[in-house]
Enzyme design. Sequence first.
Site, PDB file in Angstrom:
ATOM      1  N   HIS A 461       0.839  -1.207   0.000  1.00  0.00           N
ATOM      2  CA  HIS A 461       0.000   0.000   0.000  1.00  0.00           C
ATOM      3  C   HIS A 461       0.871   1.254   0.000  1.00  0.00           C
ATOM      4  O   HIS A 461       0.700   2.152  -0.843  1.00  0.00           O
ATOM      5  CB  HIS A 461      -0.916  -0.021   1.223  1.00  0.00           C
ATOM      6  CG  HIS A 461      -1.781   1.190   1.368  1.00  0.00           C
ATOM      7  ND1 HIS A 461      -3.111   1.217   1.020  1.00  0.00           N
ATOM      8  CD2 HIS A 461      -1.507   2.459   1.831  1.00  0.00           C
ATOM      9  CE1 HIS A 461      -3.619   2.412   1.248  1.00  0.00           C
ATOM     10  NE2 HIS A 461      -2.662   3.184   1.750  1.00  0.00           N
ATOM     11  N   GLU A 462       1.777   1.333   0.948  1.00  0.00           N
ATOM     12  CA  GLU A 462       2.601   2.538   1.048  1.00  0.00           C
ATOM     13  C   GLU A 462       3.517   2.687  -0.167  1.00  0.00           C
ATOM     14  O   GLU A 462       3.812   3.804  -0.598  1.00  0.00           O
ATOM     15  CB  GLU A 462       3.424   2.521   2.345  1.00  0.00           C
ATOM     16  CG  GLU A 462       2.578   2.534   3.617  1.00  0.00           C
ATOM     17  CD  GLU A 462       1.589   3.689   3.676  1.00  0.00           C
ATOM     18  OE1 GLU A 462       1.850   4.740   3.068  1.00  0.00           O
ATOM     19  OE2 GLU A 462       0.537   3.531   4.328  1.00  0.00           O
ATOM     20  N   HIS A 465       1.731   4.503  -2.870  1.00  0.00           N
ATOM     21  CA  HIS A 465       1.857   5.958  -2.707  1.00  0.00           C
ATOM     22  C   HIS A 465       3.212   6.436  -3.239  1.00  0.00           C
ATOM     23  O   HIS A 465       3.310   7.477  -3.900  1.00  0.00           O
ATOM     24  CB  HIS A 465       1.757   6.337  -1.227  1.00  0.00           C
ATOM     25  CG  HIS A 465       0.376   6.367  -0.681  1.00  0.00           C
ATOM     26  ND1 HIS A 465      -0.655   7.055  -1.282  1.00  0.00           N
ATOM     27  CD2 HIS A 465      -0.142   5.822   0.459  1.00  0.00           C
ATOM     28  CE1 HIS A 465      -1.760   6.927  -0.544  1.00  0.00           C
ATOM     29  NE2 HIS A 465      -1.477   6.181   0.501  1.00  0.00           N
ATOM     30  N   HIS A 468       3.316   6.813  -6.903  1.00  0.00           N
ATOM     31  CA  HIS A 468       2.600   8.022  -7.314  1.00  0.00           C
ATOM     32  C   HIS A 468       3.525   9.236  -7.253  1.00  0.00           C
ATOM     33  O   HIS A 468       3.464  10.132  -8.111  1.00  0.00           O
ATOM     34  CB  HIS A 468       1.394   8.207  -6.381  1.00  0.00           C
ATOM     35  CG  HIS A 468       0.305   9.059  -6.939  1.00  0.00           C
ATOM     36  ND1 HIS A 468      -0.846   9.344  -6.239  1.00  0.00           N
ATOM     37  CD2 HIS A 468       0.159   9.705  -8.129  1.00  0.00           C
ATOM     38  CE1 HIS A 468      -1.637  10.116  -6.965  1.00  0.00           C
ATOM     39  NE2 HIS A 468      -1.050  10.356  -8.114  1.00  0.00           N
TER      40      HIS A 468
END
Length: 670
Positions: A461-462, A465, A468
């Site tokens: 998940h991290e 980020h 991105h």
Amino acid sequence: MTNPLLSNWDTPFNLAPFDAISDEDFAPAFEDALEAHKAEIATIAENADAPSFANTVEALEAAGTGLDKVLSVFFSVAGADSNPAREALQREFSPKLAQHGAEISANKALFARIAAVWAARETLDLSDEQQRVLMLTHRGFVRGGAALTGEADARMKDIKSRLAVLGTEFTQNLLADERDWFMELGENDLEGLPEFVIDTARAAGTEKSAAGPVVTLSRSLIVPFLQFSPRRDLREKAFAAWGARGANGGETDNRSIAAEILALRHERAALLGYDSFADYKLETEMAKTPGAVRDLLTAVWTPAKARAEADAAVLTAMMKEDGVNGPLEPWDWRYYAEKRRKAEHDLDEAALKPYLQLDRMIEASFACATRLFGLQFKPLDAPLYHPDCRAWEVTRDGAHVAVFIGDYFARGSKRSGAWCSAMRGQAKFPEVQSPVVINVCNFAKGEPALLSYDDARTLFHEFGHALHQMLSNVTYESISGTSVARDFVELPSQLYEHWLEVPEVLRDYATHAETGEAMPAEMLEKVLGAANFDQGFQTVEYVASALVDLAFHEGTAPADPMSKQADVLESLGMPHAITMRHATPHFAHVFAGDGYSSGYYSYMWSEVMDADAFEAFEEAGGAFDPAIAQALEDHILSAGGSVEADQLYTRFRGRLPGVEALLKGRGLAA
């Protein structure tokens, strides 16, 4: 001697020289950089030349680089490796920064220049990206109170300053409660615990200078303890402490702070002409209105609650078989759910965990990025702020893309949770700069470090980020990377979680810590088969938190947030054995700052998109389809906030999604 925070950094990729920076450097560097930024703002506002995009909007984009440089270093270490000196500096800096921001927003001469450029926008021959930056700048000033005058203007400044102080206090109180509590375990208390839990408890005991193993309030320790300990009395004690964070009375109690924050937010929105803080906050998000948020959460709540109630009946029966009478309690759920998972899916967390080595999961997250986006990761030897940190240079086709830093282990000086931040954002103006991105997690330390499946999902998940941020390709830093609508920002992160569930990824990287053998096919099948296990519980605890957050901000601020929380949960018919994922006194997403206030729903709003987006890969023939991966990068990961979020998603998928893919993904579809 020159303050290292104010000097040019002769380091690899201009990374902060952490080995040369001391806590004593922060305050003078902050004051110097703050004054420099004030001077830059004054120069822009007082410019005698007619307002233009270049001398006003671009000048604002270029201003404050020195302050950003100081603060990116300070807030990185303050959040991940706090100490009394850094906590004191946070309390000192926060109101000054809030006042500084309020003064910029209220600078009438500056706003007049921005308004003039905005009024002339149709005649300026601006690029699409420049038009977007101009719109966001103008809107940000208006929403910040730039058009206010007189008493309203002064009051807005006071509110912003006070909110900054309260957010810092809330965070530090929570950290203190998490840091100070631990429960010592005697040898008899270790019965039934897997070796990995015992090892983690012993390591925690060493950190706390205790005589033996301890349970702390770190999620990576308390959750497995609640899962595996047959000692109901100890589970109850640990769960009570976990739930009481921020509500223990005394100096670290957050309840009155939460009430004041909510009152000030409501007043802030009213000054700007909004009926509620939720109306103000959601105006710029994809959801737009509180009603749209409530519709989504309600659509998910109904099937989730039904599933949770059915599961509660099964767990209660299991508990009674153990000779425990009375209702299923919150400290019982994880224990009996784990027993049920082992019975129904023959999946034992203790047997699974040796296959989820931290280093191998990091490799897996990198390998997926290589296959999807052509990124390469090379270990980088550079001074960092803590010995646990490690760094990599990220390249593509031999060209430098970014620096990625990972800080993975729990420690008493680190606030709870997991997050991604950019020490430096991607930009091409006023000069080209590559991003420096950090993932911070709270995994249990070990030799080797082993993850739960939930931990592994958090790592992916991290890193979503981080991608991105790293793949951002825009001109202006204010719209780069994760500078997007709050209910869109979780799309890349939650989407990336799907690659952990791709069978070939687990086959290649889920290898046993001792034997090196790949996860057996039978276990792999069980892991994937149990992916939606206990989704009723997980969905209910999340949606309840999101609905309480929304209720706090929808109307007049509640004088007693705890009473309001209780009313909301009662109206929902909250299952007895499930609590909010984040009760008000430790709801840092909502009260540590404005980021997720009225916005905790964002994870689910983004999940509607991430479930639909991964279907695009599956429809194209596989999780690594190159055309879909390219479209994902082109339309979402590289675009930052250069276009409205709904337009970005439509460009990627051809349409906006419905809630059906989310319900299907969580196993809640009818």
